[in-house]
Design an enzyme around this catalytic site. Sequence first.
Site, PDB file in Angstrom:
ATOM      1  CD  GLN A   1     -14.954  -0.698  -2.136  1.00  0.00           C
ATOM      2  OE1 GLN A   1     -16.113  -0.954  -1.798  1.00  0.00           O
ATOM      3  NE2 GLN A   1     -14.340  -1.340  -3.113  1.00  0.00           N
TER       4      GLN A   1
ATOM      5  CG  HIS B   1      -6.811  -2.837   3.548  1.00  0.00           C
ATOM      6  ND1 HIS B   1      -6.092  -1.687   3.302  1.00  0.00           N
ATOM      7  CD2 HIS B   1      -8.040  -2.607   3.032  1.00  0.00           C
ATOM      8  CE1 HIS B   1      -6.863  -0.817   2.658  1.00  0.00           C
ATOM      9  NE2 HIS B   1      -8.057  -1.351   2.477  1.00  0.00           N
TER      10      HIS B   1
ATOM     11  CG  ASN C   1     -12.635  -0.616   4.215  1.00  0.00           C
ATOM     12  OD1 ASN C   1     -12.915  -1.068   5.324  1.00  0.00           O
ATOM     13  ND2 ASN C   1     -11.546   0.104   4.006  1.00  0.00           N
TER      14      ASN C   1
ATOM     15  CG  ASP D   1      -2.039   0.987   1.132  1.00  0.00           C
ATOM     16  OD1 ASP D   1      -1.743   2.192   0.925  1.00  0.00           O
ATOM     17  OD2 ASP D   1      -3.203   0.589   1.245  1.00  0.00           O
ATOM     18  CB  ILE D   2       1.168   4.036  -2.429  1.00  0.00           C
ATOM     19  CG1 ILE D   2       2.358   4.866  -2.871  1.00  0.00           C
ATOM     20  CG2 ILE D   2      -0.099   4.847  -2.416  1.00  0.00           C
ATOM     21  CD1 ILE D   2       2.283   5.320  -4.321  1.00  0.00           C
TER      22      ILE D   2
ATOM     23  CG  HIS E   1      -8.556  -2.937  -1.938  1.00  0.00           C
ATOM     24  ND1 HIS E   1      -9.499  -2.273  -2.692  1.00  0.00           N
ATOM     25  CD2 HIS E   1      -8.424  -2.225  -0.803  1.00  0.00           C
ATOM     26  CE1 HIS E   1      -9.903  -1.203  -2.053  1.00  0.00           C
ATOM     27  NE2 HIS E   1      -9.279  -1.150  -0.895  1.00  0.00           N
TER      28      HIS E   1
HETATM   29  P1  5GP Z   1      -9.907   1.346   0.721  1.00  0.00           P
HETATM   30  O1  5GP Z   1     -10.113   2.568   1.568  1.00  0.00           O
HETATM   31  O2  5GP Z   1     -10.599   1.469  -0.621  1.00  0.00           O
HETATM   32  O3  5GP Z   1     -10.253   0.082   1.447  1.00  0.00           O
HETATM   33  O4  5GP Z   1      -8.354   1.265   0.489  1.00  0.00           O
HETATM   34  C1  5GP Z   1      -7.712   1.779  -0.632  1.00  0.00           C
HETATM   35  C2  5GP Z   1      -6.239   1.624  -0.365  1.00  0.00           C
HETATM   36  O5  5GP Z   1      -5.549   1.773  -1.576  1.00  0.00           O
HETATM   37  C3  5GP Z   1      -5.705   2.670   0.616  1.00  0.00           C
HETATM   38  O6  5GP Z   1      -5.100   2.026   1.728  1.00  0.00           O
HETATM   39  C4  5GP Z   1      -4.712   3.456  -0.220  1.00  0.00           C
HETATM   40  O7  5GP Z   1      -3.584   3.843   0.521  1.00  0.00           O
HETATM   41  C5  5GP Z   1      -4.348   2.483  -1.323  1.00  0.00           C
HETATM   42  N1  5GP Z   1      -3.964   3.116  -2.571  1.00  0.00           N
HETATM   43  C6  5GP Z   1      -4.625   4.113  -3.219  1.00  0.00           C
HETATM   44  N2  5GP Z   1      -3.982   4.434  -4.362  1.00  0.00           N
HETATM   45  C7  5GP Z   1      -2.909   3.604  -4.446  1.00  0.00           C
HETATM   46  C8  5GP Z   1      -1.857   3.460  -5.409  1.00  0.00           C
HETATM   47  O8  5GP Z   1      -1.791   4.152  -6.415  1.00  0.00           O
HETATM   48  N3  5GP Z   1      -0.938   2.509  -5.168  1.00  0.00           N
HETATM   49  C9  5GP Z   1      -0.974   1.707  -4.050  1.00  0.00           C
HETATM   50  N4  5GP Z   1      -0.012   0.798  -3.907  1.00  0.00           N
HETATM   51  N5  5GP Z   1      -1.939   1.830  -3.120  1.00  0.00           N
HETATM   52  C10 5GP Z   1      -2.895   2.769  -3.312  1.00  0.00           C
END
Ligand code: 5GP
Length: 134
Positions: A93, A101, A86, A30-31, A99
Amino acid sequence: MDNCIFCKIIKGDIPSHKIYEDDTFVAILDIFAATKGHVLILPKRHAADMYDLTESEAAGLIPLAKKIAEKINATLSPDGLNVLQNNGKTAGQEVFHYHMHLIPRYNGDGIKFFKSAPQTPQDVLEKLAKELKI
Ligand code: 5GP
Ligand code: ZN
């Protein structure tokens, strides 16, 4: 999906740090890592959320999550690890490509996912359990 950031990562159009890849899944760092070693497991096929997964994708996720978590444990020695996923904006989300985590936890990292809630009365639990029974 043209506008999906994770589809672009899977295609290689956007760079990422992959730690695992097979025909069905990739796992990337995760970035915006919540902690050191925060990993995301993605199906290669675009699926918006859990409801969109095939049975076969769903069945492949936990064995892979376990394998990656064991590698995280062996390499980074965290004190714990959260599995988080999420579905929907209200649930947090932000990227609408499924995805999972894996978030290694370290003593004193200060991360809190749930607030403590009062105990739910028995009659409420009983009614709800009947409604949700499958
Ligand atoms: P969500 O909130 O949708 O469950 O999580 C999205 C996740 O994707 C977040 O933890 C965010 O840091 C990660 N993320 C968003 N954009 C990128 C990206 O361009 N590269 C990577 N490696 N992770 C990303
Ligand atoms: Zn996608």
